[in-house]
Motif scaffolding. Structure first.
Motif, PDB file in Angstrom:
ATOM      1  N   LEU A  10       0.880  -1.162   0.000  1.00  0.00           N
ATOM      2  CA  LEU A  10       0.000   0.000   0.000  1.00  0.00           C
ATOM      3  C   LEU A  10       0.920   1.215   0.000  1.00  0.00           C
ATOM      4  O   LEU A  10       1.797   1.312   0.851  1.00  0.00           O
ATOM      5  CB  LEU A  10      -0.923   0.037   1.209  1.00  0.00           C
ATOM      6  N   PHE A  11       0.732   2.078  -0.970  1.00  0.00           N
ATOM      7  CA  PHE A  11       1.559   3.278  -1.014  1.00  0.00           C
ATOM      8  C   PHE A  11       0.735   4.457  -1.512  1.00  0.00           C
ATOM      9  O   PHE A  11      -0.180   4.308  -2.299  1.00  0.00           O
ATOM     10  CB  PHE A  11       2.802   3.085  -1.895  1.00  0.00           C
ATOM     11  N   VAL A  12       1.078   5.615  -0.971  1.00  0.00           N
ATOM     12  CA  VAL A  12       0.484   6.884  -1.387  1.00  0.00           C
ATOM     13  C   VAL A  12       1.657   7.808  -1.716  1.00  0.00           C
ATOM     14  O   VAL A  12       2.631   7.873  -0.957  1.00  0.00           O
ATOM     15  CB  VAL A  12      -0.394   7.493  -0.275  1.00  0.00           C
ATOM     16  N   SER A  13       1.558   8.507  -2.815  1.00  0.00           N
ATOM     17  CA  SER A  13       2.611   9.421  -3.241  1.00  0.00           C
ATOM     18  C   SER A  13       2.994  10.356  -2.091  1.00  0.00           C
ATOM     19  O   SER A  13       2.117  10.894  -1.408  1.00  0.00           O
ATOM     20  CB  SER A  13       2.118  10.252  -4.427  1.00  0.00           C
ATOM     21  N   PRO A  14       4.292  10.549  -1.864  1.00  0.00           N
ATOM     22  CA  PRO A  14       4.717  11.478  -0.808  1.00  0.00           C
ATOM     23  C   PRO A  14       4.096  12.866  -0.944  1.00  0.00           C
ATOM     24  O   PRO A  14       3.863  13.539   0.048  1.00  0.00           O
ATOM     25  CB  PRO A  14       6.241  11.532  -0.960  1.00  0.00           C
ATOM     26  N   LYS A  15       3.791  13.286  -2.170  1.00  0.00           N
ATOM     27  CA  LYS A  15       3.174  14.597  -2.394  1.00  0.00           C
ATOM     28  C   LYS A  15       1.744  14.645  -1.864  1.00  0.00           C
ATOM     29  O   LYS A  15       1.187  15.723  -1.680  1.00  0.00           O
ATOM     30  CB  LYS A  15       3.174  14.931  -3.886  1.00  0.00           C
ATOM     31  N   ALA A  16       1.153  13.468  -1.635  1.00  0.00           N
ATOM     32  CA  ALA A  16      -0.239  13.411  -1.185  1.00  0.00           C
ATOM     33  C   ALA A  16      -0.370  12.876   0.246  1.00  0.00           C
ATOM     34  O   ALA A  16      -1.467  12.547   0.683  1.00  0.00           O
ATOM     35  CB  ALA A  16      -1.050  12.545  -2.151  1.00  0.00           C
ATOM     36  N   HIS A  17       0.749  12.789   0.971  1.00  0.00           N
ATOM     37  CA  HIS A  17       0.700  12.299   2.352  1.00  0.00           C
ATOM     38  C   HIS A  17      -0.128  13.234   3.237  1.00  0.00           C
ATOM     39  O   HIS A  17      -0.264  14.413   2.960  1.00  0.00           O
ATOM     40  CB  HIS A  17       2.115  12.202   2.935  1.00  0.00           C
ATOM     41  N   SER A  18      -0.663  12.657   4.301  1.00  0.00           N
ATOM     42  CA  SER A  18      -1.385  13.389   5.349  1.00  0.00           C
ATOM     43  C   SER A  18      -2.662  14.058   4.854  1.00  0.00           C
ATOM     44  O   SER A  18      -3.090  15.073   5.399  1.00  0.00           O
ATOM     45  CB  SER A  18      -0.469  14.430   6.011  1.00  0.00           C
ATOM     46  N   LYS A  19      -3.294  13.468   3.850  1.00  0.00           N
ATOM     47  CA  LYS A  19      -4.558  13.996   3.334  1.00  0.00           C
ATOM     48  C   LYS A  19      -5.698  12.989   3.496  1.00  0.00           C
ATOM     49  O   LYS A  19      -6.776  13.193   2.952  1.00  0.00           O
ATOM     50  CB  LYS A  19      -4.409  14.380   1.865  1.00  0.00           C
ATOM     51  N   GLY A  20      -5.433  11.882   4.209  1.00  0.00           N
ATOM     52  CA  GLY A  20      -6.471  10.880   4.439  1.00  0.00           C
ATOM     53  C   GLY A  20      -6.681   9.921   3.278  1.00  0.00           C
ATOM     54  O   GLY A  20      -7.604   9.114   3.302  1.00  0.00           O
ATOM     55  N   ASN A  56       4.068   4.377   8.695  1.00  0.00           N
ATOM     56  CA  ASN A  56       3.274   3.178   8.447  1.00  0.00           C
ATOM     57  C   ASN A  56       2.748   2.589   9.744  1.00  0.00           C
ATOM     58  O   ASN A  56       1.589   2.174   9.830  1.00  0.00           O
ATOM     59  CB  ASN A  56       4.096   2.105   7.716  1.00  0.00           C
ATOM     60  N   ILE A  57       3.605   2.515  10.748  1.00  0.00           N
ATOM     61  CA  ILE A  57       3.190   1.957  12.039  1.00  0.00           C
ATOM     62  C   ILE A  57       2.037   2.781  12.599  1.00  0.00           C
ATOM     63  O   ILE A  57       1.021   2.226  13.031  1.00  0.00           O
ATOM     64  CB  ILE A  57       4.385   1.885  13.009  1.00  0.00           C
TER      65      ILE A  57
END
Length: 179
Positions: free
Chosen positions: A86-96, A126-127
């Motif tokens: 499971l990965f989300v682009s670092p540019k889109a982190h912390s947006k839910g 991740n944790i």
């Protein structure tokens, strides 16, 4: 609006690159340039590992407002599910986005009552995500004194001086009670 779209063959190469970029970001954020956890070709997660995961599971793109912001790979057998990636682009982190994608996974597979995943010991984001956001519990810590019994190479890898994640990996479980 977060959607899960099945991975298309024409997008596999970009999926692999996006996944590697995201995992590298986490390692470099934690260790900086002194990182020695790369598998091959300066990647935290190898092309072969991702390709095998895609081949053995269900791969999806995480899409937000028509834009590919990440991806995931699942394996489901009966009531047991494994979240391989499971990965989300670092540019889109912390947006839910990761949490919304995870909620979509649970809706996609209501038959699953036990989910499992693993993450390297150093991936604090991740944790936090798995435990505090998604309701997983840490149930095991693989390390040189307790290698992963399902990974025959893990004992060798954990004992190598510069092996991949020699300090260990956490295994998480999430039990879902259906009414």
């Amino acid at each position: 609006m977060v959607e899960l779209r099945p991975l298309e063959a024409s997008d596999i190469e970009q999926f692999i690159k996006d996944n590697q970029e995201t995992f590298n970001y986490g390692a470099l954020e934690e260790f900086g340039m002194r990182d020695n956890h790369f598998e091959e070709d300066e990647q935290i997660i190898s092309r072969e590992t991702i390709e095998n995961s895609i081949a053995e599971g269900e791969a999806y793109r995480i899409v937000v407002d028509g834009k590919k912001e990440g991806g995931l790979v699942l394996r489901v057998e009966g009531t047991k599910g494994d979240l391989d990636l499971l990965f989300v682009s670092p540019k889109a982190h912390s947006k839910g986005i990761g949490y919304a994608a995870w909620r979509q996974v649970e809706k996609l597979h209501p038959e699953v009552t036990l989910w499992e995943t693993v993450t390297p010991y150093f991936e604090k984001r991740n944790i936090h995500f798995y435990v505090n956001c998604c309701g997983f519990h840490i149930v095991e810590f693989f390390n040189s004194h307790h290698p992963n019994p399902n990974d025959p190479d893990s004992h060798e890898t954990l004992n190598e001086k510069n092996g991949l994640f020699p300090e260990g990996m956490f295994r998480f479980e999430k039990q879902i009670e259906r009414k």
